[in-house]
Scaffold this active site. Structure first.
Site, PDB file in Angstrom:
ATOM      1  N   LYS A  98      40.451  18.964  -3.123  1.00  0.00           N
ATOM      2  CA  LYS A  98      40.497  17.742  -3.897  1.00  0.00           C
ATOM      3  C   LYS A  98      39.236  17.560  -4.745  1.00  0.00           C
ATOM      4  CE  LYS A  98      42.722  15.277  -0.120  1.00  0.00           C
ATOM      5  NZ  LYS A  98      42.453  14.208   0.884  1.00  0.00           N
ATOM      6  N   GLY A  99      38.133  18.180  -4.323  1.00  0.00           N
ATOM      7  CA  GLY A  99      36.829  17.851  -4.894  1.00  0.00           C
ATOM      8  C   GLY A  99      36.720  17.928  -6.406  1.00  0.00           C
ATOM      9  N   ASP A 154      28.998  26.455  -2.391  1.00  0.00           N
ATOM     10  CA  ASP A 154      28.075  26.300  -1.273  1.00  0.00           C
ATOM     11  C   ASP A 154      27.891  27.691  -0.653  1.00  0.00           C
ATOM     12  OD1 ASP A 154      26.602  24.776   0.624  1.00  0.00           O
ATOM     13  OD2 ASP A 154      28.339  24.577   1.910  1.00  0.00           O
TER      14      ASP A 154
HETATM   15  P1  IMP Z   1      32.056  27.041   0.158  1.00  0.00           P
HETATM   16  O1  IMP Z   1      33.299  27.791   0.502  1.00  0.00           O
HETATM   17  O2  IMP Z   1      31.106  26.984   1.309  1.00  0.00           O
HETATM   18  O3  IMP Z   1      31.378  27.501  -1.102  1.00  0.00           O
HETATM   19  O4  IMP Z   1      32.456  25.537   0.064  1.00  0.00           O
HETATM   20  C1  IMP Z   1      32.863  24.944  -1.039  1.00  0.00           C
HETATM   21  C2  IMP Z   1      33.504  23.616  -0.677  1.00  0.00           C
HETATM   22  O5  IMP Z   1      32.800  22.905   0.346  1.00  0.00           O
HETATM   23  C3  IMP Z   1      33.423  22.743  -1.897  1.00  0.00           C
HETATM   24  O6  IMP Z   1      34.539  22.926  -2.728  1.00  0.00           O
HETATM   25  C4  IMP Z   1      33.326  21.356  -1.304  1.00  0.00           C
HETATM   26  O7  IMP Z   1      34.618  20.844  -1.094  1.00  0.00           O
HETATM   27  C5  IMP Z   1      32.633  21.544   0.017  1.00  0.00           C
HETATM   28  N1  IMP Z   1      31.185  21.233  -0.070  1.00  0.00           N
HETATM   29  C6  IMP Z   1      30.149  22.099  -0.042  1.00  0.00           C
HETATM   30  N2  IMP Z   1      28.964  21.471  -0.169  1.00  0.00           N
HETATM   31  C7  IMP Z   1      29.251  20.162  -0.289  1.00  0.00           C
HETATM   32  C8  IMP Z   1      28.425  18.990  -0.473  1.00  0.00           C
HETATM   33  O8  IMP Z   1      27.186  19.006  -0.573  1.00  0.00           O
HETATM   34  N3  IMP Z   1      29.117  17.817  -0.555  1.00  0.00           N
HETATM   35  C9  IMP Z   1      30.466  17.727  -0.465  1.00  0.00           C
HETATM   36  N4  IMP Z   1      31.257  18.794  -0.313  1.00  0.00           N
HETATM   37  C10 IMP Z   1      30.665  20.004  -0.214  1.00  0.00           C
HETATM   38 MG    MG Z   2      36.134  21.502  -3.001  1.00  0.00          MG
END
Ligand code: IMP
Ligand code: MG
Length: 183
Positions: free
Chosen positions: A51-52, A111
């Site tokens: 959703k982000g 992230d």
């Molecule tokens: P990754 O797979 O660890 O790169 O995570 C990405 C997803 O984690 C993003 O699309 C966000 O939905 C969530 N996410 C990572 N860091 C944050 C943050 O600081 N705030 C809110 N959501 C986060």
């Molecule tokens: Mg996201």
């Protein structure tokens, strides 16, 4: 999870504004121009990761001045509090064949890199004309898999952020700016 909290508690957890509405607006105008200039006559498909990324997509698509379509995928990275557990699940897929499109994945934040690493692999296998990744935010210090976006609007240090689509426990997505979250 019991979501009962006072408005004072809700506001207290918004520690400070990290990126203002004005800064976001400016960066998106620039990105939209850049994307529009790379158009070669074949359609662009913006794929938003829900959703982000829904707020970012809605502003970015309006900064693009060439034909573009939008599509949605839903990926859930499971969290324990504010820490990712590393489990990524696609809960909703695109509704079309992407082979005739220049696909641009629109993400809110990178992230660990796991979500996009998985999604890029999956979409590449469907033979789009090209595939690029645009992210609003990047937290390179947190990377666990080697992943780099083609365009990243803001790089931030390792803290948990909320607003402009990003949540903590599904709350705060509607803030018009990016803020640091703290208990
Ligand atoms: P990754 O797979 O660890 O790169 O995570 C990405 C997803 O984690 C993003 O699309 C966000 O939905 C969530 N996410 C990572 N860091 C944050 C943050 O600081 N705030 C809110 N959501 C986060
Ligand atoms: Mg996201």
């Amino acid at each position: 999870m019991d979501k009962l909290q006072t408005i004072q508690e809700y506001q207290r957890k918004i520690k400070r504004v990290v990126i203002t509405e004005e800064e976001i607006k400016e960066a998106i105008a620039k990105a939209g121009k850049q994307i529009s200039e790379s158009y070669d006559g074949r359609p662009i498909l913006l794929v938003s990761i829900l959703k982000g990324a829904f707020v970012f997509l809605s502003d970015l698509c309006r900064a693009i001045t060439v034909p573009c379509e939008v599509g949605f995928m839903c990926a859930k990275s499971y969290y324990s509090g504010t820490v990712s557990t590393g489990v990524v699940k696609i809960t909703m897929d695109l509704d079309r064949d992407i082979s005739g499109y220049h696909v641009i994945i629109v993400e809110d934040i990178i992230d660990t890199g796991r979500t996009l690493n998985d999604i890029v692999k999956m979409l590449k296998a469907r033979n789009p004309l090209s595939l690029r990744v645009v992210t609003l935010l990047d937290k390179p210090d947190r990377r666990l898999v080697d992943f780099k976006a083609d365009l990243s609007l803001f790089t931030i240090p390792d803290y948990f952020v909320i607003g402009y689509g990003l949540d903590c426990g599904e709350i705060y997505r509607n803030l018009p700016y990016i803020a640091e979250y703290g208990e």
